[in-house]
Scaffold this motif. Structure first.
Motif, PDB file in Angstrom:
ATOM      1  N   SER A   1      88.729 109.978  31.627  1.00 25.42           N
ATOM      2  CA  SER A   1      89.191 109.338  32.866  1.00 25.42           C
ATOM      3  C   SER A   1      88.405 109.813  34.082  1.00 25.42           C
ATOM      4  O   SER A   1      88.414 109.152  35.125  1.00 25.42           O
ATOM      5  N   LYS A   2      87.715 110.936  33.939  1.00 22.64           N
ATOM      6  CA  LYS A   2      86.933 111.480  35.058  1.00 22.64           C
ATOM      7  C   LYS A   2      85.503 110.946  35.086  1.00 22.64           C
ATOM      8  O   LYS A   2      84.761 111.200  36.038  1.00 22.64           O
ATOM      9  N   ILE A   3      85.100 110.235  34.039  1.00 16.88           N
ATOM     10  CA  ILE A   3      83.732 109.739  33.937  1.00 16.88           C
ATOM     11  C   ILE A   3      83.693 108.282  34.398  1.00 16.88           C
ATOM     12  O   ILE A   3      84.450 107.444  33.913  1.00 16.88           O
ATOM     13  N   HIS A   4      82.822 107.994  35.358  1.00 17.17           N
ATOM     14  CA  HIS A   4      82.643 106.626  35.851  1.00 17.17           C
ATOM     15  C   HIS A   4      81.168 106.248  35.743  1.00 17.17           C
ATOM     16  O   HIS A   4      80.293 107.106  35.758  1.00 17.17           O
ATOM     17  N   SER A   5      80.915 104.960  35.647  1.00 17.20           N
ATOM     18  CA  SER A   5      79.530 104.501  35.558  1.00 17.20           C
ATOM     19  C   SER A   5      79.421 103.096  36.137  1.00 17.20           C
ATOM     20  O   SER A   5      80.379 102.317  36.101  1.00 17.20           O
ATOM     21  N   VAL A   6      78.244 102.800  36.682  1.00 14.99           N
ATOM     22  CA  VAL A   6      77.914 101.441  37.093  1.00 14.99           C
ATOM     23  C   VAL A   6      76.573 101.077  36.472  1.00 14.99           C
ATOM     24  O   VAL A   6      75.751 101.950  36.179  1.00 14.99           O
ATOM     25  N   ALA A   7      76.374  99.776  36.274  1.00 14.77           N
ATOM     26  CA  ALA A   7      75.122  99.275  35.720  1.00 14.77           C
ATOM     27  C   ALA A   7      74.470  98.394  36.774  1.00 14.77           C
ATOM     28  O   ALA A   7      74.969  97.312  37.090  1.00 14.77           O
ATOM     29  N   SER A   8      73.373  98.872  37.350  1.00 17.12           N
ATOM     30  CA  SER A   8      72.740  98.205  38.489  1.00 17.12           C
ATOM     31  C   SER A   8      71.810  97.091  38.026  1.00 17.12           C
ATOM     32  O   SER A   8      70.707  97.335  37.536  1.00 17.12           O
ATOM     33  N   PHE A   9      72.271  95.868  38.216  1.00 17.73           N
ATOM     34  CA  PHE A   9      71.539  94.672  37.823  1.00 17.73           C
ATOM     35  C   PHE A   9      70.817  94.134  39.054  1.00 17.73           C
ATOM     36  O   PHE A   9      71.447  93.773  40.037  1.00 17.73           O
ATOM     37  N   PHE A  10      69.489  94.087  38.991  1.00 19.31           N
ATOM     38  CA  PHE A  10      68.695  93.694  40.156  1.00 19.31           C
ATOM     39  C   PHE A  10      68.629  92.174  40.286  1.00 19.31           C
ATOM     40  O   PHE A  10      68.464  91.471  39.293  1.00 19.31           O
ATOM     41  N   VAL A  11      68.750  91.691  41.518  1.00 21.58           N
ATOM     42  CA  VAL A  11      68.926  90.246  41.735  1.00 21.58           C
ATOM     43  C   VAL A  11      67.721  89.604  42.425  1.00 21.58           C
ATOM     44  O   VAL A  11      67.040  88.754  41.848  1.00 21.58           O
ATOM     45  N   SER A  12      67.436  89.985  43.654  1.00 23.90           N
ATOM     46  CA  SER A  12      66.438  89.246  44.438  1.00 23.90           C
ATOM     47  C   SER A  12      65.039  89.308  43.830  1.00 23.90           C
ATOM     48  O   SER A  12      64.255  88.356  43.966  1.00 23.90           O
ATOM     49  N   ARG A  13      64.721  90.406  43.176  1.00 25.34           N
ATOM     50  CA  ARG A  13      63.373  90.525  42.602  1.00 25.34           C
ATOM     51  C   ARG A  13      63.130  89.476  41.517  1.00 25.34           C
ATOM     52  O   ARG A  13      61.991  89.060  41.287  1.00 25.34           O
ATOM     53  N   VAL A  14      64.212  89.056  40.849  1.00 22.28           N
ATOM     54  CA  VAL A  14      64.084  88.002  39.833  1.00 22.28           C
ATOM     55  C   VAL A  14      63.641  86.704  40.496  1.00 22.28           C
ATOM     56  O   VAL A  14      62.729  86.016  40.025  1.00 22.28           O
ATOM     57  N   ASP A  15      64.304  86.358  41.607  1.00 21.93           N
ATOM     58  CA  ASP A  15      63.909  85.142  42.331  1.00 21.93           C
ATOM     59  C   ASP A  15      62.491  85.252  42.872  1.00 21.93           C
ATOM     60  O   ASP A  15      61.722  84.289  42.816  1.00 21.93           O
ATOM     61  N   THR A  16      62.125  86.396  43.406  1.00 24.02           N
ATOM     62  CA  THR A  16      60.790  86.553  43.991  1.00 24.02           C
ATOM     63  C   THR A  16      59.706  86.255  42.966  1.00 24.02           C
ATOM     64  O   THR A  16      58.753  85.517  43.248  1.00 24.02           O
ATOM     65  N   GLU A  17      59.841  86.807  41.768  1.00 23.79           N
ATOM     66  CA  GLU A  17      58.818  86.604  40.745  1.00 23.79           C
ATOM     67  C   GLU A  17      58.860  85.190  40.171  1.00 23.79           C
ATOM     68  O   GLU A  17      57.813  84.537  40.030  1.00 23.79           O
ATOM     69  N   ILE A  18      60.049  84.716  39.848  1.00 21.74           N
ATOM     70  CA  ILE A  18      60.150  83.390  39.241  1.00 21.74           C
ATOM     71  C   ILE A  18      59.774  82.300  40.242  1.00 21.74           C
ATOM     72  O   ILE A  18      59.077  81.331  39.890  1.00 21.74           O
ATOM     73  N   ASP A  19      60.197  82.447  41.501  1.00 21.72           N
ATOM     74  CA  ASP A  19      59.847  81.431  42.503  1.00 21.72           C
ATOM     75  C   ASP A  19      58.339  81.367  42.735  1.00 21.72           C
ATOM     76  O   ASP A  19      57.784  80.289  42.997  1.00 21.72           O
ATOM     77  N   LYS A  20      57.672  82.507  42.631  1.00 21.23           N
ATOM     78  CA  LYS A  20      56.210  82.524  42.748  1.00 21.23           C
ATOM     79  C   LYS A  20      55.581  81.708  41.617  1.00 21.23           C
ATOM     80  O   LYS A  20      54.637  80.936  41.844  1.00 21.23           O
ATOM     81  N   ARG A  21      56.140  81.851  40.437  1.00 17.14           N
ATOM     82  CA  ARG A  21      55.625  81.087  39.294  1.00 17.14           C
ATOM     83  C   ARG A  21      55.944  79.603  39.428  1.00 17.14           C
ATOM     84  O   ARG A  21      55.138  78.744  39.057  1.00 17.14           O
ATOM     85  N   LEU A  22      57.114  79.298  39.976  1.00 15.50           N
ATOM     86  CA  LEU A  22      57.484  77.893  40.181  1.00 15.50           C
ATOM     87  C   LEU A  22      56.564  77.248  41.211  1.00 15.50           C
ATOM     88  O   LEU A  22      56.160  76.082  41.061  1.00 15.50           O
ATOM     89  N   ASP A  23      56.229  77.983  42.251  1.00 16.09           N
ATOM     90  CA  ASP A  23      55.296  77.460  43.259  1.00 16.09           C
ATOM     91  C   ASP A  23      53.925  77.182  42.659  1.00 16.09           C
ATOM     92  O   ASP A  23      53.259  76.209  43.030  1.00 16.09           O
ATOM     93  N   SER A  24      53.510  78.039  41.733  1.00 13.74           N
ATOM     94  CA  SER A  24      52.184  77.835  41.124  1.00 13.74           C
ATOM     95  C   SER A  24      52.177  76.605  40.216  1.00 13.74           C
ATOM     96  O   SER A  24      51.145  75.960  40.056  1.00 13.74           O
ATOM     97  N   ILE A  25      53.333  76.280  39.639  1.00 19.68           N
ATOM     98  CA  ILE A  25      53.442  75.033  38.847  1.00 19.68           C
ATOM     99  C   ILE A  25      53.343  73.839  39.790  1.00 19.68           C
ATOM    100  O   ILE A  25      52.645  72.862  39.524  1.00 19.68           O
ATOM    101  N   GLY A  26      54.077  73.925  40.907  1.00 19.29           N
ATOM    102  CA  GLY A  26      53.864  72.996  42.010  1.00 19.29           C
ATOM    103  C   GLY A  26      54.535  71.644  41.946  1.00 19.29           C
ATOM    104  O   GLY A  26      54.423  70.869  42.889  1.00 19.29           O
ATOM    105  N   THR A  27      55.236  71.326  40.878  1.00 21.05           N
ATOM    106  CA  THR A  27      55.895  70.021  40.778  1.00 21.05           C
ATOM    107  C   THR A  27      57.232  70.041  41.520  1.00 21.05           C
ATOM    108  O   THR A  27      57.807  71.098  41.769  1.00 21.05           O
TER     109      THR A  27
END
Length: 372
Positions: free
Chosen positions: A196-222
């Motif tokens: 009961s004294k042990i706590h944990s969080v799992a840090s899931f990163f959000v904006s960096r996913v959009d930054t990389e994927i949006d860059k790839r979407l822009d390169s596709i260009g459609t």
């Protein structure tokens, strides 16, 4: 008087943690004010945050640096003393929150040396050392979710130490993180620790996913590709919450919960919007669900307080649509596995670079103090 919007976020089940810490923020009362006025109930740090704090141009660290220089401390020892002192002070400031929430909040996270990300045993040893030095029950030790980090996460939790697992980008890795967490609890239970004294969080990163994927979407260009911009980060995080719901309803978890264990909560990290065309509260108001943490840089926290309208749970019920987003990205030729692998490697590298900057700044400060 707390802010209406941040209070609504808290009432919806989101714990607001500040993604920043510095000696100046502690000394000025800024952190205390955010706790009182904007519902901040925790703090996260990382190497980049400490590098910026030390290089901030104020004299908040001068006295401690002079003491360290006089004692003959080297740069590694100085960083250890400086960062743990800041975290301990923040822990003290949040002690009342920690007590009143029974350990749920009031947490301050401190990361292991990022240069150890590929070294399991050294990471676990560093985690124990940092935990002992801070000496506060409400400290959380941050460990990157690299493949080598998984075993270190288990080993650290097995010692009864609360852990913030950082740099999670993929759903498969998140499942592995939850497994490492549960393994750690099982070992902690065998070792006689109070779960009961042990706590944990799992840090899931959000904006960096959009930054990389949006860059790839822009390169596709459609037009079809551009229509998917700004959607991947939310979809990925929402599907992570689905994984959380699934993994914490298993028989394995039920056994641990019966022994007093607390769920490992999802934490939304990297919530500052990088694309100015997206709403600046996107990764706050669109990632609301019970039992999550959102750690925000102050700019994002201010935006949420000013105009972040909370409409209730914006995650549950979105899973089919979120899966469609990932399917549509795959149809555009964007490899999810390639993106998340790249982001993890870049994340570790960014923290190593920041650590190098911190080393340089503290080294210069020590030399200046010796020459004074």
């Amino acid at each position: 008087m707390s802010n209406t919007n941040t209070a609504a976020l808290s009432q919806a089940g989101v714990s607001i943690w500040l993604d920043d810490l510095s000696r100046e923020r502690l000394n000025s009362g800024s952190l205390e004010q955010l706790i009182q006025e904007k519902n901040v109930v925790g703090v996260t740090t990382n190497p980049a945050i400490f590098a910026a704090a030390v290089a901030g141009g104020n004299d908040a660290y001068d006295a401690q640096v002079r003491e360290l220089a006089a004692s003959g401390a080297d740069v590694e020892e100085a960083i250890f003393e400086i960062t743990t002192a800041d975290v301990a002070a923040a822990c003290d400031l949040l002690a009342e929150t920690y007590t009143s929430s029974d350990g749920y909040d009031g947490r301050v996270s401190l990361e292991v040396d990022p240069r150890l990300a590929a070294e399991t045993q050294k990471t676990a040893e560093e985690a124990k050392k940092l935990h002992a030095k801070v000496g506060r029950d409400n400290v959380m030790i941050k460990i990157p979710a690299t493949l080598e980090g998984l075993e270190a996460i288990t080993a650290t939790i097995a010692e009864g130490i609360s852990v913030n697992v950082t740099l999670i980008f993929s759903l498969d890795r998140y499942r592995a993180v939850i497994n490492a967490f549960m393994e750690g609890l099982e070992k902690a239970h065998e070792n006689g620790h109070d779960l009961s004294k042990i706590h944990s969080v799992a840090s899931f990163f959000v904006s960096r996913v959009d930054t990389e994927i949006d860059k790839r979407l822009d390169s596709i260009g459609t037009d079809e590709a551009r229509a998917l911009k700004g959607k991947a980060g939310l979809a990925n995080a929402r599907l992570a919450y689905q994984v959380y719901e699934e993994q914490f309803t298993t028989e394995r978890w039920s056994t641990l919960e019966s022994a007093g264990a607390n769920r490992q909560r999802p934490l939304w990290a990297s919530t500052g919007v990088k694309d100015p065309n997206l709403p600046d509260t996107l990764y706050v108001t669109e990632l609301v669900a019970p039992g999550v943490v959102n750690t925000m840089p102050e700019k994002t926290l201010d935006a949420a307080a000013d105009h972040g309208t909370v409409t209730g749970d914006t995650i549950t019920g979105t899973y089919a649509t979120s899966n469609e987003v990932l399917d549509d990205l795959a149809a555009q030729g964007i490899s999810y596995n390639d993106v998340v692998a790249q982001l993890e490697a870049e994340g570790v590298e960014k923290f190593e670079v920041a650590w190098g900057e911190l080393l340089d700044d503290v080294r210069q400060a020590l030399e200046a103090a010796k020459g004074a």
